[in-house]
Scaffold this active site. Structure first.
Site, PDB file in Angstrom:
ATOM      1  N   GLY A   1       0.821  -1.210   0.000  1.00 48.96           N
ATOM      2  CA  GLY A   1       0.000   0.000   0.000  1.00 48.96           C
ATOM      3  C   GLY A   1       0.847   1.249   0.000  1.00 48.96           C
ATOM      4  O   GLY A   1       2.057   1.189  -0.220  1.00 48.96           O
ATOM      5  N   ASN A   2       0.208   2.386   0.213  1.00 44.63           N
ATOM      6  CA  ASN A   2       0.944   3.652   0.309  1.00 44.63           C
ATOM      7  C   ASN A   2       0.269   4.546   1.343  1.00 44.63           C
ATOM      8  O   ASN A   2      -0.778   4.204   1.882  1.00 44.63           O
ATOM      9  CB  ASN A   2       1.034   4.323  -1.068  1.00 44.63           C
ATOM     10  N   ARG A   3       0.875   5.689   1.612  1.00 47.01           N
ATOM     11  CA  ARG A   3       0.438   6.528   2.720  1.00 47.01           C
ATOM     12  C   ARG A   3      -0.599   7.583   2.350  1.00 47.01           C
ATOM     13  O   ARG A   3      -0.831   8.521   3.104  1.00 47.01           O
ATOM     14  CB  ARG A   3       1.634   7.215   3.369  1.00 47.01           C
TER      15      ARG A   3
END
Ligand code: CTP
Ligand code: CA
Length: 232
Positions: free
Chosen positions: A33-35
């Site tokens: 995932g990412n932030r």
């Protein structure tokens, strides 16, 4: 220059916004995932609703809830996001790609939970490129009678080869969208912050507006700009 939110009414217009961060499955319980917080996308949805637009929100993972009143299409991966954005495109007047779309996904999704083993071999994850949804939308709109205005977002740092503005101009040219909202990322955090400082770059690479303020202020500047292009 931040413009007032009063201009650029969008009654009868369909605004499609992609928001949040995609998640790329590794196995049934894990993902890459990412932030992305999704806050800028939500602010865009709120601002579009306030202008009377019909809003489609293609929503990947986000920390905040979508505003009431928009049509939400939940997605997880970049491939799902692509499908949802391209499906919405024919009815869309303005597309804003605010989502953080993963550039890569695991080459294979393991059907059962990946386990440790004791023979000393640890798994190696091979990644493959995801499609560029923004680029695909720009290409797909050629087939539509009423081609939508399309905007992208980019966060850039400078590096040894070029400054943030040059990177953004090259990206804009590659994508072929109508304008790019450039966030120059310094040492300060941008992900998850409630305010923002951006430059809007027109298709020819010229700087048409600088906006400093809340994500809502940025959203209003983006919609002002898109509404202006739409009325041409
Ligand atoms: N984007 C997209 N599909 C992708 C990657 C990005 O539609 N697979 C969109 C984003 O939603 C954003 C714009 O493209 O509006 C720019 O994203 P960015 O990650 O800055 O661009 P990339 O082409 O992925 O370039 P980079 O290698 O710098 O990450
Ligand atoms: Ca990227």
């Amino acid at each position: 220059v931040a413009r007032s939110s009063g201009s650029g009414a969008l009654q009868g217009k369909r605004v499609t916004i992609s928001a949040g961060g995609t998640r790329e499955a590794l196995d049934p319980v894990r993902f890459l995932g990412n932030r992305s917080s999704g806050k800028q996308g939500m602010a865009l949805a709120e601002a579009a609703l306030a202008r009377g637009a019909d809003v489609t929100l293609v929503l990947a993972h986000a920390e905040v809830a979508p505003p009431r009143g928009c049509d939400v299409v939940r997605v997880e991966s970049a491939l799902q996001l692509r499908e949802a954005v391209l499906a919405a495109l024919p009815a869309t007047d303005i597309l804003v790609m605010a989502a953080a779309v993963a550039d890569f996904r695991p080459a294979e999704v393991v059907a059962t939970k990946i386990k440790k083993n004791d023979d000393g071999t640890d798994p190696v994850i091979t990644l493959v490129r995801n499609p560029d949804v923004l680029r695909e939308a720009v290409l797909a709109r050629r087939d539509h009678g009423n081609p939508p205005v399309i905007a992208g977002f980019a966060a850039e740092t400078g590096d040894a080869t070029a400054d943030p503005l040059s990177h953004a101009r090259a990206k804009l040219a590659r994508k072929g969208c109508d304008f790019l909202v450039l966030n120059v990322v310094g040492s300060d955090r941008v992900f998850g912050e409630d305010s923002n400082e951006v430059t809007i770059l027109d298709a020819d690479g010229s700087e048409s507006a600088a906006v400093r303020g809340s994500k809502r202020a940025v959203a209003d500047a983006v919609l002002d700009h898109a509404a202006q292009l739409l009325s041409r």
